[in-house]
Scaffold this motif. Sequence first.
Motif, PDB file in Angstrom:
ATOM      1  N   THR A   1       6.794   7.842   5.886  1.00 27.35           N
ATOM      2  CA  THR A   1       7.871   7.982   6.878  1.00 27.35           C
ATOM      3  C   THR A   1       7.391   7.691   8.293  1.00 27.35           C
ATOM      4  O   THR A   1       8.207   7.407   9.178  1.00 27.35           O
ATOM      5  CB  THR A   1       8.488   9.391   6.819  1.00 27.35           C
ATOM      6  OG1 THR A   1       7.458  10.378   7.010  1.00 27.35           O
ATOM      7  CG2 THR A   1       9.161   9.630   5.475  1.00 27.35           C
ATOM      8  N   SER A   2       6.091   7.722   8.522  1.00 26.39           N
ATOM      9  CA  SER A   2       5.539   7.366   9.825  1.00 26.39           C
ATOM     10  C   SER A   2       5.220   5.873   9.912  1.00 26.39           C
ATOM     11  O   SER A   2       5.544   5.204  10.900  1.00 26.39           O
ATOM     12  CB  SER A   2       4.269   8.181  10.096  1.00 26.39           C
ATOM     13  OG  SER A   2       3.644   7.761  11.275  1.00 26.39           O
ATOM     14  N   ARG A   3       4.599   5.343   8.864  1.00 27.01           N
ATOM     15  CA  ARG A   3       4.113   3.968   8.909  1.00 27.01           C
ATOM     16  C   ARG A   3       5.190   2.904   8.733  1.00 27.01           C
ATOM     17  O   ARG A   3       4.939   1.723   9.006  1.00 27.01           O
ATOM     18  CB  ARG A   3       3.009   3.770   7.870  1.00 27.01           C
ATOM     19  CG  ARG A   3       1.727   4.488   8.243  1.00 27.01           C
ATOM     20  CD  ARG A   3       0.565   4.040   7.395  1.00 27.01           C
ATOM     21  NE  ARG A   3      -0.663   4.658   7.837  1.00 27.01           N
ATOM     22  CZ  ARG A   3      -1.435   4.193   8.815  1.00 27.01           C
ATOM     23  NH1 ARG A   3      -1.097   3.076   9.432  1.00 27.01           N
ATOM     24  NH2 ARG A   3      -2.529   4.824   9.162  1.00 27.01           N
ATOM     25  N   ILE A   4       6.377   3.287   8.297  1.00 26.94           N
ATOM     26  CA  ILE A   4       7.424   2.275   8.164  1.00 26.94           C
ATOM     27  C   ILE A   4       7.714   1.609   9.508  1.00 26.94           C
ATOM     28  O   ILE A   4       8.109   0.438   9.546  1.00 26.94           O
ATOM     29  CB  ILE A   4       8.728   2.853   7.565  1.00 26.94           C
ATOM     30  CG1 ILE A   4       9.255   4.013   8.406  1.00 26.94           C
ATOM     31  CG2 ILE A   4       8.541   3.234   6.115  1.00 26.94           C
ATOM     32  CD1 ILE A   4      10.645   4.487   7.991  1.00 26.94           C
TER      33      ILE A   4
ATOM     34  N   ARG B   1       0.822  -1.214   0.000  1.00 26.35           N
ATOM     35  CA  ARG B   1       0.000   0.000   0.000  1.00 26.35           C
ATOM     36  C   ARG B   1       0.860   1.269   0.000  1.00 26.35           C
ATOM     37  O   ARG B   1       0.532   2.251  -0.655  1.00 26.35           O
ATOM     38  CB  ARG B   1      -0.954   0.003   1.193  1.00 26.35           C
ATOM     39  CG  ARG B   1      -2.084  -0.995   1.056  1.00 26.35           C
ATOM     40  CD  ARG B   1      -3.146  -0.793   2.113  1.00 26.35           C
ATOM     41  NE  ARG B   1      -4.226  -1.747   1.939  1.00 26.35           N
ATOM     42  CZ  ARG B   1      -5.235  -1.595   1.081  1.00 26.35           C
ATOM     43  NH1 ARG B   1      -5.274  -0.527   0.305  1.00 26.35           N
ATOM     44  NH2 ARG B   1      -6.183  -2.503   0.989  1.00 26.35           N
ATOM     45  N   LEU B   2       1.948   1.234   0.760  1.00 24.74           N
ATOM     46  CA  LEU B   2       2.834   2.398   0.772  1.00 24.74           C
ATOM     47  C   LEU B   2       3.492   2.593  -0.589  1.00 24.74           C
ATOM     48  O   LEU B   2       3.647   3.725  -1.057  1.00 24.74           O
ATOM     49  CB  LEU B   2       3.889   2.250   1.871  1.00 24.74           C
ATOM     50  CG  LEU B   2       3.371   2.276   3.313  1.00 24.74           C
ATOM     51  CD1 LEU B   2       4.531   2.113   4.295  1.00 24.74           C
ATOM     52  CD2 LEU B   2       2.593   3.547   3.607  1.00 24.74           C
ATOM     53  N   SER B   3       3.861   1.506  -1.239  1.00 28.95           N
ATOM     54  CA  SER B   3       4.482   1.622  -2.560  1.00 28.95           C
ATOM     55  C   SER B   3       3.477   2.144  -3.585  1.00 28.95           C
ATOM     56  O   SER B   3       3.842   2.909  -4.486  1.00 28.95           O
ATOM     57  CB  SER B   3       5.067   0.278  -3.011  1.00 28.95           C
ATOM     58  OG  SER B   3       4.040  -0.638  -3.346  1.00 28.95           O
ATOM     59  N   ILE B   4       2.207   1.754  -3.449  1.00 30.91           N
ATOM     60  CA  ILE B   4       1.161   2.250  -4.348  1.00 30.91           C
ATOM     61  C   ILE B   4       0.970   3.756  -4.154  1.00 30.91           C
ATOM     62  O   ILE B   4       0.868   4.523  -5.112  1.00 30.91           O
ATOM     63  CB  ILE B   4      -0.166   1.499  -4.110  1.00 30.91           C
ATOM     64  CG1 ILE B   4      -0.030   0.049  -4.582  1.00 30.91           C
ATOM     65  CG2 ILE B   4      -1.330   2.198  -4.804  1.00 30.91           C
ATOM     66  CD1 ILE B   4      -1.151  -0.852  -4.118  1.00 30.91           C
ATOM     67  N   ALA B   5       0.922   4.186  -2.897  1.00 29.25           N
ATOM     68  CA  ALA B   5       0.765   5.613  -2.605  1.00 29.25           C
ATOM     69  C   ALA B   5       1.923   6.414  -3.188  1.00 29.25           C
ATOM     70  O   ALA B   5       1.726   7.489  -3.779  1.00 29.25           O
ATOM     71  CB  ALA B   5       0.659   5.835  -1.096  1.00 29.25           C
ATOM     72  N   LEU B   6       3.130   5.898  -3.048  1.00 23.03           N
ATOM     73  CA  LEU B   6       4.296   6.591  -3.594  1.00 23.03           C
ATOM     74  C   LEU B   6       4.253   6.639  -5.115  1.00 23.03           C
ATOM     75  O   LEU B   6       4.597   7.656  -5.722  1.00 23.03           O
ATOM     76  CB  LEU B   6       5.581   5.898  -3.137  1.00 23.03           C
ATOM     77  CG  LEU B   6       6.206   6.430  -1.854  1.00 23.03           C
ATOM     78  CD1 LEU B   6       7.383   5.563  -1.433  1.00 23.03           C
ATOM     79  CD2 LEU B   6       6.661   7.866  -2.039  1.00 23.03           C
ATOM     80  N   ALA B   7       3.810   5.548  -5.737  1.00 25.17           N
ATOM     81  CA  ALA B   7       3.733   5.521  -7.196  1.00 25.17           C
ATOM     82  C   ALA B   7       2.746   6.559  -7.712  1.00 25.17           C
ATOM     83  O   ALA B   7       3.010   7.239  -8.716  1.00 25.17           O
ATOM     84  CB  ALA B   7       3.340   4.124  -7.681  1.00 25.17           C
ATOM     85  N   SER B   8       1.619   6.718  -7.018  1.00 26.25           N
ATOM     86  CA  SER B   8       0.643   7.718  -7.459  1.00 26.25           C
ATOM     87  C   SER B   8       1.194   9.127  -7.288  1.00 26.25           C
ATOM     88  O   SER B   8       0.988  10.000  -8.141  1.00 26.25           O
ATOM     89  CB  SER B   8      -0.670   7.568  -6.686  1.00 26.25           C
ATOM     90  OG  SER B   8      -0.525   7.976  -5.333  1.00 26.25           O
ATOM     91  N   ALA B   9       1.911   9.363  -6.202  1.00 27.35           N
ATOM     92  CA  ALA B   9       2.497  10.682  -5.970  1.00 27.35           C
ATOM     93  C   ALA B   9       3.587  10.972  -7.000  1.00 27.35           C
ATOM     94  O   ALA B   9       3.735  12.114  -7.461  1.00 27.35           O
ATOM     95  CB  ALA B   9       3.063  10.770  -4.558  1.00 27.35           C
ATOM     96  N   GLN B  10       4.351   9.945  -7.368  1.00 29.85           N
ATOM     97  CA  GLN B  10       5.387  10.137  -8.377  1.00 29.85           C
ATOM     98  C   GLN B  10       4.769  10.467  -9.740  1.00 29.85           C
ATOM     99  O   GLN B  10       5.276  11.332 -10.464  1.00 29.85           O
ATOM    100  CB  GLN B  10       6.247   8.876  -8.487  1.00 29.85           C
ATOM    101  CG  GLN B  10       7.212   8.688  -7.332  1.00 29.85           C
ATOM    102  CD  GLN B  10       8.011   7.408  -7.469  1.00 29.85           C
ATOM    103  OE1 GLN B  10       7.505   6.316  -7.227  1.00 29.85           O
ATOM    104  NE2 GLN B  10       9.245   7.548  -7.886  1.00 29.85           N
ATOM    105  N   ALA B  11       3.683   9.786 -10.079  1.00 28.93           N
ATOM    106  CA  ALA B  11       3.029  10.050 -11.369  1.00 28.93           C
ATOM    107  C   ALA B  11       2.503  11.481 -11.422  1.00 28.93           C
ATOM    108  O   ALA B  11       2.630  12.169 -12.445  1.00 28.93           O
ATOM    109  CB  ALA B  11       1.895   9.053 -11.581  1.00 28.93           C
TER     110      ALA B  11
END
Length: 201
Positions: free
Chosen positions: A144-147, A88-98
Amino acid sequence: MSGSAALENVAASADDLVGHWPDDTVHPPHATLHVPIVHAAFGELYLGTALAALEDARDYITQRGRPWLSSPAKKASEDTLVVERFGRLSIALASAQALADAAGEAVQRAFERGRDLTAEERGRAAAIAYQSKVHSTEVALEVTSRIFELTGARSTARSFGFDRYWRNVRTHSLHDPVHYKVLEVGDFALNGRVPPPTYYS
């Protein structure tokens, strides 16, 4: 004011200033484009921090992590809870990168218009840059919080320094509260009003 410098007893005239317009004049759109460009860059900064945090978390999980005592997994990296949340964190990052990529392309096109840039074009580029900054800020703070939920209590030791990622994003992002960027984006999305050029927008 951050990013400023005070000079005393230095002779300078208006002709010495590059791109200077008196305060009582309306600045042309191309002369105010630096603000959305800077905000798009801030979003990239937050994303870079979050990406580094997730990479470090992955290394920690695969090399040092332990599955929870009631988990059937033999390794933390195979614990379904950890795998799902990491995904889920990787998905969130991918959307922010796009979105950041789209914002970068928008401000680049606006920049290339030069003096022909219109107020509407400047405003549309600003709106997507601010969308990106808001989303990047929120995603970076989440990552950075949920890791820590994935790496466990031992990972909070000062020797690992994982807390620096959250602290750096949180400190920097407070400089210009994204709440007001959300209002500008909302006014654009709902009412079609482009963000007015100011020192912060």
